[in-house]
Write an enzyme that holds these catalytic residues in place. Structure first.
Site, PDB file in Angstrom:
ATOM      1  N   ARG A 148      62.055  20.648 -36.245  1.00 32.82           N
ATOM      2  CA  ARG A 148      62.934  21.339 -35.302  1.00 32.82           C
ATOM      3  C   ARG A 148      63.674  22.451 -36.045  1.00 32.82           C
ATOM      4  O   ARG A 148      64.018  22.308 -37.217  1.00 32.82           O
ATOM      5  CB  ARG A 148      63.961  20.378 -34.680  1.00 32.82           C
ATOM      6  CG  ARG A 148      63.397  19.506 -33.550  1.00 32.82           C
ATOM      7  CD  ARG A 148      62.982  20.336 -32.330  1.00 32.82           C
ATOM      8  NE  ARG A 148      62.439  19.562 -31.223  1.00 32.82           N
ATOM      9  CZ  ARG A 148      61.141  19.431 -30.937  1.00 32.82           C
ATOM     10  NH1 ARG A 148      60.214  19.994 -31.688  1.00 32.82           N
ATOM     11  NH2 ARG A 148      60.747  18.732 -29.888  1.00 32.82           N
TER      12      ARG A 148
ATOM     13  N   HIS B 167      55.657  27.453 -31.975  1.00 33.62           N
ATOM     14  CA  HIS B 167      55.792  26.054 -31.521  1.00 33.62           C
ATOM     15  C   HIS B 167      54.462  25.533 -30.953  1.00 33.62           C
ATOM     16  O   HIS B 167      54.400  25.056 -29.816  1.00 33.62           O
ATOM     17  CB  HIS B 167      56.918  25.923 -30.483  1.00 33.62           C
ATOM     18  CG  HIS B 167      57.430  24.504 -30.380  1.00 33.62           C
ATOM     19  ND1 HIS B 167      58.733  24.181 -30.112  1.00 33.62           N
ATOM     20  CD2 HIS B 167      56.782  23.304 -30.497  1.00 33.62           C
ATOM     21  CE1 HIS B 167      58.883  22.875 -30.078  1.00 33.62           C
ATOM     22  NE2 HIS B 167      57.697  22.313 -30.313  1.00 33.62           N
TER      23      HIS B 167
HETATM   24  P1  NDP Z   1      59.698   9.492 -35.221  1.00 36.82           P
HETATM   25  O1  NDP Z   1      60.875   9.163 -34.402  1.00 36.82           O
HETATM   26  O2  NDP Z   1      58.507   8.597 -35.191  1.00 36.82           O
HETATM   27  O3  NDP Z   1      60.135   9.632 -36.759  1.00 36.82           O
HETATM   28  C1  NDP Z   1      61.310  10.265 -37.135  1.00 36.82           C
HETATM   29  C2  NDP Z   1      61.488  10.107 -38.639  1.00 36.82           C
HETATM   30  O4  NDP Z   1      62.658  10.835 -39.015  1.00 36.82           O
HETATM   31  C3  NDP Z   1      61.715   8.653 -39.058  1.00 36.82           C
HETATM   32  O5  NDP Z   1      61.032   8.378 -40.254  1.00 36.82           O
HETATM   33  C4  NDP Z   1      63.240   8.610 -39.273  1.00 36.82           C
HETATM   34  O6  NDP Z   1      63.673   7.680 -40.242  1.00 36.82           O
HETATM   35  C5  NDP Z   1      63.487   9.997 -39.795  1.00 36.82           C
HETATM   36  N1  NDP Z   1      64.911  10.362 -39.623  1.00 36.82           N
HETATM   37  C6  NDP Z   1      65.597  10.527 -38.468  1.00 36.82           C
HETATM   38  N2  NDP Z   1      66.873  10.868 -38.726  1.00 36.82           N
HETATM   39  C7  NDP Z   1      66.996  10.919 -40.065  1.00 36.82           C
HETATM   40  C8  NDP Z   1      68.062  11.224 -40.953  1.00 36.82           C
HETATM   41  N3  NDP Z   1      69.297  11.537 -40.517  1.00 36.82           N
HETATM   42  N4  NDP Z   1      67.832  11.184 -42.277  1.00 36.82           N
HETATM   43  C9  NDP Z   1      66.605  10.851 -42.738  1.00 36.82           C
HETATM   44  N5  NDP Z   1      65.539  10.551 -41.956  1.00 36.82           N
HETATM   45  C10 NDP Z   1      65.739  10.592 -40.640  1.00 36.82           C
HETATM   46  O7  NDP Z   1      59.281  10.980 -34.830  1.00 36.82           O
HETATM   47  P2  NDP Z   1      57.829  11.673 -34.889  1.00 36.82           P
HETATM   48  O8  NDP Z   1      57.277  11.488 -36.243  1.00 36.82           O
HETATM   49  O9  NDP Z   1      57.014  11.266 -33.731  1.00 36.82           O
HETATM   50  O10 NDP Z   1      58.236  13.208 -34.643  1.00 36.82           O
HETATM   51  C11 NDP Z   1      59.093  13.902 -35.527  1.00 36.82           C
HETATM   52  C12 NDP Z   1      59.553  15.203 -34.902  1.00 36.82           C
HETATM   53  O11 NDP Z   1      58.484  16.140 -34.845  1.00 36.82           O
HETATM   54  C13 NDP Z   1      59.994  15.108 -33.431  1.00 36.82           C
HETATM   55  O12 NDP Z   1      61.295  14.592 -33.316  1.00 36.82           O
HETATM   56  C14 NDP Z   1      59.919  16.550 -32.999  1.00 36.82           C
HETATM   57  O13 NDP Z   1      61.157  17.180 -33.276  1.00 36.82           O
HETATM   58  C15 NDP Z   1      58.837  17.146 -33.901  1.00 36.82           C
HETATM   59  N6  NDP Z   1      57.641  17.553 -33.146  1.00 36.82           N
HETATM   60  C16 NDP Z   1      57.219  18.847 -33.216  1.00 36.82           C
HETATM   61  C17 NDP Z   1      56.092  19.269 -32.560  1.00 36.82           C
HETATM   62  C18 NDP Z   1      55.610  20.672 -32.697  1.00 36.82           C
HETATM   63  O14 NDP Z   1      54.657  21.072 -32.011  1.00 36.82           O
HETATM   64  N7  NDP Z   1      56.198  21.484 -33.559  1.00 36.82           N
HETATM   65  C19 NDP Z   1      55.309  18.351 -31.715  1.00 36.82           C
HETATM   66  C20 NDP Z   1      55.840  17.004 -31.699  1.00 36.82           C
HETATM   67  C21 NDP Z   1      56.957  16.633 -32.393  1.00 36.82           C
HETATM   68  P3  NDP Z   1      63.478   6.083 -40.057  1.00 36.82           P
HETATM   69  O15 NDP Z   1      61.990   5.865 -40.224  1.00 36.82           O
HETATM   70  O16 NDP Z   1      64.271   5.492 -41.139  1.00 36.82           O
HETATM   71  O17 NDP Z   1      63.961   5.762 -38.677  1.00 36.82           O
END
Ligand code: NDP
Length: 300
Positions: free
Chosen positions: A215, A263
């Site tokens: 993001r 995007h």
């Molecule tokens: P998930 O919810 O499966 O994973 C999120 C990860 O981020 C987890 O490992 C989580 O940690 C970690 N995380 C969240 N907050 C923090 C923090 N404050 N500090 C450290 N680690 C953190 O999401 P996805 O993998 O499915 O997707 C990730 C992102 O990709 C989406 O939220 C979206 O913004 C983006 N995206 C972009 C697309 C594009 O076309 N550009 C398409 C689809 C998604 P933990 O494992 O410990 O919970």
């Protein structure tokens, strides 16, 4: 069961959803108290979820839910999209751009110069850190490991992905210090906004590169440009931005060491996303816990 479709793309989604779940009556409009579940994406406009008291689930068509999770009208459980095509698309996007940066493909211009001064290192000599070890970060980390890169992940909890080294929240500096290439796959939450500020970027190795399909809010735009200008970072590939579409006069467009993609890293495809939504709605109807529930207190 009656399911309200409140998103863009009715023409492509409706046939796929009906095929995945023939017992569902999919509608675009219905008496509020007759709706059993809602399929939603913000591209269809806002939704007053409070108007649908009998809905047992709001199923997002998007993986990122930062525009839905804070909605005060939402009292129903919210599930986000985890879809095999989304994963595959993100793996291809990240592998492609990582290889471009790793092999320094842009060095080879068609200008008659025989640039054989340096042979690129093998992937095993390139440290890649995937920030975010969730559905997408984990899949990307595994794919890059298969290509031979020296991969580690970083996430709040230190979530593991097979035997790939997994760093946790408190190891942020160590994660930055090993990032010859950093891939940002974190959600937009209060805890991740501006994570990559001037101080964090300065902790990355000299000449490092960054790929952000997560993001736009993860990065301080000014700090990134300053680091590229002074050569501390060599290149950034950016797919997501604070304002989208990226305004025409934004300095990212004209920076030599930035690649802007609009995007498009990964999209939810109806043929694979519809079965996921269907399964989740069935679960909600049976009173079972849906898959991929969003923890709204954490925002993802
Ligand atoms: P998930 O919810 O499966 O994973 C999120 C990860 O981020 C987890 O490992 C989580 O940690 C970690 N995380 C969240 N907050 C923090 C923090 N404050 N500090 C450290 N680690 C953190 O999401 P996805 O993998 O499915 O997707 C990730 C992102 O990709 C989406 O939220 C979206 O913004 C983006 N995206 C972009 C697309 C594009 O076309 N550009 C398409 C689809 C998604 P933990 O494992 O410990 O919970």
């Amino acid at each position: 069961m009656r399911v309200l479709f409140a998103a863009d793309g009715w023409d492509v989604w409706a046939p796929a959803l009906r095929e995945a779940c023939p017992e569902m009556e999919l509608v675009q409009d219905a008496a509020a108290d007759s709706v059993d579940a809602i399929i939603y994406a913000p591209n269809g406009g806002g939704c007053d979820f409070a108007a649908y008291p009998s809905a047992k689930l709001v199923q997002s068509l998007w993986a990122g839910v930062e525009r839905i999770a804070p909605d005060e009208t939402l009292t129903q459980p919210l599930a986000r999209m985890v879809d095999p095509s989304l994963e595959q698309g993100m793996v291809e996007f990240c592998a492609g751009w990582t290889l471009r940066l790793h092999l320094e493909m842009d060095r080879f211009a068609q200008d008659g110069r025989w640039r054989n001064e340096a042979v690129p290192p093998l992937a095993s000599a390139r440290r890649v850190t995937v920030f975010g070890a969730g559905a997408l970060g984990g899949a990307v980390a595994k794919a890059l490991r298969r290509l031979g890169f020296d991969v580690a992940t970083w996430s709040a909890s230190g979530r593991s992905t097979g035997d790939i080294p997994a760093l946790a929240g408190q190891d942020f500096d160590a994660a930055l210090a090993r990032s010859d290439i950093a891939i940002l796959l974190l959600p937009d939450t209060a805890g991740t906004r501006d994570l990559f500020d001037a101080e964090a970027i300065a902790r990355m190795p000299e000449g490092a590169a960054l790929i952000n399909p997560g993001r736009g809010t993860l990065i301080d735009d000014g700090a990134l440009i300053a680091a590229l200008d002074r050569g501390h970072l060599r290149h950034a590939v950016l797919d997501v931005f604070r304002t989208e579409p990226l305004p025409e006069d934004h300095p990212f467009w004209s920076h030599d060491n930035i690649t802007v993609t609009p995007h498009i890293a990964a999209a939810t495809r109806p043929e694979t996303g519809a079965p996921v939504a269907a399964e989740n709605i069935r679960r909600a109807m049976r009173g079972e816990t849906p898959l991929h529930l969003v923890d709204r207190s954490r925002g993802y």
